[in-house]
Design a protein around this motif. Structure first.
Motif, short mmCIF file in Angstrom:
data_model
loop_
_atom_site.label_atom_id
_atom_site.label_comp_id
_atom_site.label_asym_id
_atom_site.label_seq_id
_atom_site.Cartn_x
_atom_site.Cartn_y
_atom_site.Cartn_z
N UNK A 5 0.83 -1.21 0.00
CA UNK A 5 0.00 0.00 0.00
C UNK A 5 0.86 1.26 0.00
N UNK A 6 1.98 1.20 0.72
CA UNK A 6 2.91 2.33 0.75
C UNK A 6 3.53 2.55 -0.63
N UNK A 7 3.95 1.46 -1.26
CA UNK A 7 4.55 1.56 -2.60
C UNK A 7 3.53 2.11 -3.60
N UNK A 8 2.30 1.63 -3.51
CA UNK A 8 1.24 2.12 -4.38
C UNK A 8 1.03 3.62 -4.18
N UNK A 9 1.00 4.05 -2.95
CA UNK A 9 0.83 5.48 -2.66
C UNK A 9 2.00 6.30 -3.20
N UNK A 10 3.20 5.76 -3.11
CA UNK A 10 4.37 6.48 -3.62
C UNK A 10 4.33 6.60 -5.15
N UNK A 11 3.88 5.56 -5.83
CA UNK A 11 3.76 5.61 -7.29
C UNK A 11 2.72 6.65 -7.68
N UNK A 12 1.59 6.66 -6.99
CA UNK A 12 0.55 7.66 -7.28
C UNK A 12 1.04 9.07 -6.96
N UNK A 13 1.81 9.22 -5.89
CA UNK A 13 2.36 10.52 -5.53
C UNK A 13 3.31 11.01 -6.63
N UNK A 14 4.12 10.11 -7.18
CA UNK A 14 5.04 10.47 -8.26
C UNK A 14 4.26 10.91 -9.50
N UNK A 16 1.26 12.25 -9.53
CA UNK A 16 0.70 13.57 -9.24
C UNK A 16 1.76 14.66 -9.34
N UNK A 17 2.98 14.36 -8.90
CA UNK A 17 4.07 15.33 -8.99
C UNK A 17 4.40 15.64 -10.45
N UNK A 18 4.38 14.63 -11.30
CA UNK A 18 4.65 14.85 -12.72
C UNK A 18 3.54 15.70 -13.35
N UNK A 19 2.29 15.44 -12.98
CA UNK A 19 1.20 16.25 -13.50
C UNK A 19 1.33 17.70 -13.05
N UNK A 20 1.69 17.89 -11.79
CA UNK A 20 1.88 19.24 -11.27
C UNK A 20 3.01 19.95 -12.00
N UNK A 21 4.09 19.24 -12.29
CA UNK A 21 5.21 19.83 -13.03
C UNK A 21 4.77 20.22 -14.43
N UNK A 38 2.91 12.31 -20.10
CA UNK A 38 3.07 10.92 -20.53
C UNK A 38 3.67 10.07 -19.41
N UNK A 39 4.64 10.63 -18.71
CA UNK A 39 5.25 9.89 -17.60
C UNK A 39 4.24 9.69 -16.47
N UNK A 40 3.43 10.70 -16.22
CA UNK A 40 2.39 10.57 -15.18
C UNK A 40 1.40 9.47 -15.56
N UNK A 41 1.01 9.43 -16.83
CA UNK A 41 0.09 8.38 -17.28
C UNK A 41 0.71 7.00 -17.11
N UNK A 42 2.00 6.90 -17.39
CA UNK A 42 2.73 5.65 -17.20
C UNK A 42 2.68 5.21 -15.73
N UNK A 43 2.95 6.15 -14.82
CA UNK A 43 2.90 5.83 -13.39
C UNK A 43 1.50 5.43 -12.96
N UNK A 45 -0.74 3.97 -14.83
CA UNK A 45 -0.98 2.60 -15.32
C UNK A 45 -0.29 1.57 -14.42
N UNK A 46 0.91 1.88 -13.97
CA UNK A 46 1.61 0.99 -13.05
C UNK A 46 0.81 0.84 -11.76
N UNK A 47 0.35 1.96 -11.21
CA UNK A 47 -0.41 1.92 -9.96
C UNK A 47 -1.70 1.13 -10.14
N UNK A 48 -2.39 1.34 -11.25
CA UNK A 48 -3.63 0.58 -11.50
C UNK A 48 -3.36 -0.92 -11.60
N UNK A 49 -2.27 -1.28 -12.27
CA UNK A 49 -1.91 -2.70 -12.40
C UNK A 49 -1.55 -3.29 -11.03
#
Length: 67
Positions: A5-14, A16-21, A38-43, A45-49
């Motif tokens: 759950x922590x790893x999932x949250x960190x991927x989603x946080x990353x 969100x940071x890319x979208x903010x950038x 594009x990188x945010x979308x990639x992250x 997809x990883x989180x969803x998987x």
């Protein structure tokens, strides 16, 4: 092993940071903003998987306990 759950949250946080950038970029850096999106979308997809795999594993554990 880290908490999934922590790893999932960190991927989603990353993601969100890319979208903010991407949102903070001026128009002249549109290419960079697009690569951030594009990188945010990639992250995402990883989180969803990861989330789907975690659900499948939980369902499998529940099935094994009932059997």
């Amino acid at each position: 092993m880290p908490n999934p759950d922590y790893v999932l949250a960190m991927v989603r946080q990353r993601a969100n940071a890319k979208l903010a950038a991407a949102e903070k970029q001026p128009a002249k850096h549109a290419d960079f903003a697009e690569s951030c999106r594009a990188e945010a979308a990639f992250y995402w997809r990883i989180a969803d998987a990861m989330e789907e795999l975690m659900r499948e594993a939980a369902d499998a554990r529940r099935g094994a306990i009932r059997a």
